[in-house]
Motif scaffolding. Sequence first.
Motif, short mmCIF file in Angstrom:
data_model
loop_
_atom_site.label_atom_id
_atom_site.label_comp_id
_atom_site.label_asym_id
_atom_site.label_seq_id
_atom_site.Cartn_x
_atom_site.Cartn_y
_atom_site.Cartn_z
N GLU A 184 7.48 -6.12 6.91
CA GLU A 184 8.42 -7.09 7.46
C GLU A 184 7.73 -8.05 8.42
OE1 GLU A 184 11.48 -4.69 9.21
OE2 GLU A 184 12.44 -4.28 7.27
N THR A 185 6.81 -7.55 9.22
CA THR A 185 6.07 -8.39 10.15
C THR A 185 5.20 -9.39 9.41
OG1 THR A 185 6.05 -6.59 11.76
CG2 THR A 185 4.48 -8.38 12.10
N VAL A 186 4.52 -8.95 8.38
CA VAL A 186 3.66 -9.84 7.60
C VAL A 186 4.50 -10.92 6.91
CG1 VAL A 186 2.16 -9.95 5.57
CG2 VAL A 186 1.82 -8.17 7.28
N VAL A 187 5.66 -10.53 6.37
CA VAL A 187 6.53 -11.50 5.70
C VAL A 187 7.02 -12.55 6.69
CG1 VAL A 187 8.77 -11.75 4.55
CG2 VAL A 187 7.20 -9.96 3.83
N LYS A 188 7.33 -12.16 7.90
CA LYS A 188 7.79 -13.10 8.92
C LYS A 188 6.69 -14.08 9.31
CE LYS A 188 11.24 -10.10 11.01
NZ LYS A 188 11.62 -9.30 12.16
N LEU A 189 5.42 -13.64 9.24
CA LEU A 189 4.31 -14.50 9.62
C LEU A 189 3.96 -15.53 8.53
CD1 LEU A 189 1.94 -11.90 11.27
CD2 LEU A 189 3.33 -13.60 12.43
N LEU A 190 4.34 -15.24 7.30
CA LEU A 190 4.03 -16.15 6.20
C LEU A 190 4.90 -17.39 6.28
CD1 LEU A 190 3.76 -13.61 3.24
CD2 LEU A 190 1.90 -14.78 4.41
N PRO A 191 4.30 -18.55 5.99
CA PRO A 191 5.10 -19.78 6.01
C PRO A 191 6.07 -19.79 4.80
CG PRO A 191 2.87 -20.27 5.29
CD PRO A 191 2.91 -18.82 5.70
N VAL A 192 7.24 -20.35 5.04
CA VAL A 192 8.27 -20.37 3.97
C VAL A 192 8.09 -21.54 3.07
CG1 VAL A 192 10.72 -20.41 3.51
CG2 VAL A 192 9.86 -19.17 5.46
#
Length: 129
Positions: free
Chosen positions: A121-129
């Motif tokens: 979840e943390t890695v997904v939040k750090l990825l640009p959308v």
Amino acid sequence: MEIIQIVGVGLLATILILVLKEQMPLFAFLLAVFTGIVIFFFLLGKISSVINVLEGLARNSGVNPVFLKTILKIIGIAYIAEFGAQIVRDAGQEAIAAKIELSGKILIIVMAIPIITVIIETVVKLLPV
């Protein structure tokens, strides 16, 4: 130094086990198990101090205590499974030892799922959308 005492107990037990093995194999096995337990209890104080240090570090760094407790449980499962598998191997039961190790690995994976979920979840939040 504690290691000298531990090695001394281990060597003494090994000599006694070798002597007993021919005449009384059951007592030799029980002595091996007892020696392992004695060594574990000898190290219990050291383990406790390590856990206290880790808890203090987690508290100071703001890490969620649930994660530290989970990691400590995972480490405990690994050590207990390894200890149990070694005892069973000493009794000549390789297949059962392998099952104990497999069970330990599965329990570790199950306990690690919440930590893995948070990391993903943390890695997904750090990825640009």
